[in-house]
Scaffold this motif. Structure first.
Motif, short mmCIF file in Angstrom:
data_model
loop_
_atom_site.label_atom_id
_atom_site.label_comp_id
_atom_site.label_asym_id
_atom_site.label_seq_id
_atom_site.Cartn_x
_atom_site.Cartn_y
_atom_site.Cartn_z
N ALA A 1 0.88 -1.25 -0.01
CA ALA A 1 -0.06 -0.12 0.09
C ALA A 1 0.95 1.30 -0.09
N ASN A 2 2.14 1.09 0.09
CA ASN A 2 2.87 2.19 -0.24
C ASN A 2 4.50 1.89 -0.68
N ALA A 3 5.50 2.75 -0.78
CA ALA A 3 6.65 2.33 -1.04
C ALA A 3 7.50 1.55 -0.29
N MET A 4 7.14 2.00 1.18
CA MET A 4 7.97 1.03 2.19
C MET A 4 7.54 -0.38 2.13
N HIS A 5 6.31 -0.56 1.91
CA HIS A 5 5.88 -2.34 1.57
C HIS A 5 6.22 -2.64 0.54
N VAL A 6 6.71 -2.08 -0.67
CA VAL A 6 7.42 -2.45 -1.98
C VAL A 6 8.67 -2.88 -1.69
N TYR A 7 9.58 -1.87 -0.90
CA TYR A 7 10.93 -2.17 -0.78
C TYR A 7 11.00 -3.35 0.10
N GLU A 8 10.46 -3.50 1.37
CA GLU A 8 10.40 -4.78 2.06
C GLU A 8 9.76 -5.86 1.53
N SER A 9 9.12 -5.98 0.67
CA SER A 9 8.40 -7.05 -0.01
C SER A 9 9.59 -7.57 -1.10
N LEU A 10 10.04 -6.77 -1.90
CA LEU A 10 11.41 -7.08 -2.83
C LEU A 10 12.50 -7.63 -1.98
N LYS A 11 12.93 -7.10 -0.79
CA LYS A 11 14.19 -7.67 0.16
C LYS A 11 13.73 -9.19 0.46
N ALA A 12 12.53 -9.35 0.63
CA ALA A 12 12.16 -10.58 1.04
C ALA A 12 11.76 -11.75 -0.10
N GLY A 13 11.86 -11.29 -1.47
CA GLY A 13 11.63 -12.24 -2.44
C GLY A 13 10.28 -12.42 -2.73
N ILE A 14 9.38 -11.55 -2.31
CA ILE A 14 8.10 -11.82 -2.71
C ILE A 14 7.97 -11.96 -4.25
N ASP A 15 6.80 -12.83 -4.72
CA ASP A 15 7.00 -13.25 -5.97
C ASP A 15 5.77 -12.47 -6.70
N VAL A 16 4.81 -12.07 -6.29
CA VAL A 16 3.62 -11.29 -6.77
C VAL A 16 3.13 -10.29 -5.77
N THR B 1 12.04 -2.97 -11.91
CA THR B 1 11.62 -4.54 -11.71
C THR B 1 10.97 -5.21 -12.58
N ASP B 2 11.08 -6.17 -12.60
CA ASP B 2 9.75 -7.24 -13.42
C ASP B 2 8.79 -7.70 -12.59
N ILE B 3 8.57 -7.51 -11.59
CA ILE B 3 7.69 -8.46 -10.56
C ILE B 3 6.51 -8.46 -11.18
N PRO B 4 5.49 -9.44 -11.07
CA PRO B 4 4.16 -9.39 -11.36
C PRO B 4 3.26 -8.45 -10.55
N ALA C 1 5.72 2.80 -15.54
CA ALA C 1 6.90 2.85 -14.75
C ALA C 1 7.62 1.80 -15.45
N GLY C 2 7.31 1.02 -16.54
CA GLY C 2 8.02 0.01 -16.84
C GLY C 2 7.63 -1.55 -16.58
N LEU C 3 6.59 -1.72 -16.02
CA LEU C 3 6.15 -2.74 -15.34
C LEU C 3 5.21 -3.49 -16.48
N ARG C 4 5.63 -4.68 -16.72
CA ARG C 4 4.91 -5.41 -18.20
C ARG C 4 3.91 -6.54 -17.51
N GLN C 5 4.39 -7.10 -16.29
CA GLN C 5 3.70 -8.36 -15.87
C GLN C 5 2.58 -7.79 -14.87
N ILE C 6 1.36 -7.18 -15.52
CA ILE C 6 0.24 -6.69 -14.76
C ILE C 6 -1.04 -7.31 -14.94
N GLY C 7 -1.64 -7.67 -13.97
CA GLY C 7 -2.99 -8.20 -13.73
C GLY C 7 -3.84 -7.42 -13.02
#
Length: 373
Positions: free
Chosen positions: A94-109, A133-136, A160-166
């Motif tokens: 729900a915000n940028a901090m959530h994104v950074y922490e999720s990326l560090k943890a290797g969240i897939d989607v 990134t190219d995360i879905p 922003a360059g994301l292509r795996q969007i649903g």
């Protein structure tokens, strides 16, 4: 009319199963404890067809002092799910901090929730955090039925360059949702798919239903409408869930529900030539009837304009209550005799009547507006 969105997406996205089967996402509304997360995950792992394990780490709540998620520590539990079960893992950001922490943890989607989709500033913040990134990423519809707001969120991510969007259809909040938690408004999902056919669209029956007893018919409806998958909230023991207990199912019941859903085939697949010809012939008849309806509506509009001119000449009001009551009563009775649904027919008549009022209003006020101009 807004321009049709131009979205650049991957045709072989991780959000699309290579064999054409629906994408199935399951897991608890909230990650509550490591034991709960793991027990649910191992139960889900046994269910054929489930692709992704979901769990809310941060929970946007309407009021404070309620369970708002375990936060960053829960990401370690999802890493363990991934390591032990092989399932891909997903969570809401729900915000940028959530994104950074999720990326560090290797969240897939990741997915963006309905409360976040309504705020373009926040969506842009998330898009900027995901840049490079190219995360879905899945985007839930906003809480209110605003199709352009939903599409706009997807465009921000794509730019922003994301292509795996649903996208996720989870229904809409209104004052009277009964019997659902959120009104499905299936027409909004259909229109979304028309405008963005390249974007995978999955359904969240849990948030539409709000009640596990309604999950199956909602999920079946989504599959009948050719949606690309389902996201279903699943908890090892829903009776003690800290959020959305009424709409969650056990892994065992999830398996039974998925087994009972009839997953329809894409159009034309395995159809015999004669059957395909028959379908095309019936569609041709539908097209001809639609053309006739358009012509009838056009004739009616011309008559409405003449009636408006008559009312203007005789200084009459546009809306005549007795006349409208008579129209409704007569037309609905005629519709019933022809086997048409009364609610459907009433909504059609109301739309036609409103259009007629708009035409007559233009006639009555045209010269006055022109004179003032």
């Amino acid at each position: 009319m807004s321009p049709k969105p131009q979205i650049d997406v991957l045709t072989e996205s991780a959000l699309i199963n290579a064999d054409g089967s629906p994408l199935i996402i399951a897991g608890p509304c909230s990650a509550e404890s490591e034991e709960q997360v793991m027990a649910t995950a191992h139960g889900i792992k046994q269910i054929p067809g489930v692709n992704i394990y979901r769990a809310g780490i941060w929970k946007p709540r309407t009021r404070p002092n309620s369970f708002e998620g375990v936060g960053v520590p829960g990401l370690k539990w999802l890493k363990r799910v991934k390591a032990e079960t092989g399932l891909r893992v997903a969570t809401e950001v729900a915000n940028a901090m959530h994104v950074y922490e999720s990326l560090k943890a290797g969240i897939d989607v990741m997915w963006i929730g309905a409360r976040t989709t309504v705020n373009p500033f926040t969506v842009q913040e998330i898009a900027d955090a995901l840049r490079g990134t190219d995360i879905p990423v899945l985007v839930k519809n906003p809480v209110n039925p605003d199709l352009q707001l939903w599409i706009g969120a997807i465009e921000r991510l794509n730019q922003a360059g994301l292509r795996q969007i649903g996208a996720i259809h989870r229904g809409f909040s209104t004052f009277d949702n009964a019997p659902y938690r959120n009104l499905p408004k299936w027409n909004s999902a259909i229109e979304f798919k028309r405008l963005l056919p390249e974007i995978p669209l999955i359904c969240d029956p849990s948030h539409i239903a709000g009640n596990r007893e309604l999950l199956l018919p909602v999920a079946q409806k989504a599959m009948d409408l050719a949606m690309d998958g389902l996201m279903i909230e699943t908890h090892i023991d829903p009776s003690v869930a800290l959020s959305d207990a009424a709409q969650q199912v056990t892994p065992e019941n999830l398996g039974k529900m998925l087994a009972s859903i009839r997953f329809r085939k894409p159009e034309g697949e395995e159809l015999a030539e004669d059957d395909h010809h028959l379908l095309e012939e019936m569609r041709k008849q539908i097209d001809e009837l639609d053309d006739e309806m358009v012509e009838v509506f056009a004739r009616r509009a011309r008559l409405s304009r003449k009636i408006g001119e008559y009312k203007k000449a005789h200084n009459m009001t546009i809306y005549q209550v007795k006349r409208w009551d008579q129209i409704i009563a007569d037309r609905l009775e005629h519709a019933r005799k022809n086997g048409l649904d009364e609610q459907f027919m009433k909504s059609v008549l109301q739309s036609i009547h409103q259009y007629s009022i708009n035409i007559q209003n233009d006639v009555l006020n045209k010269k006055e507006h022109e004179a003032k101009a």
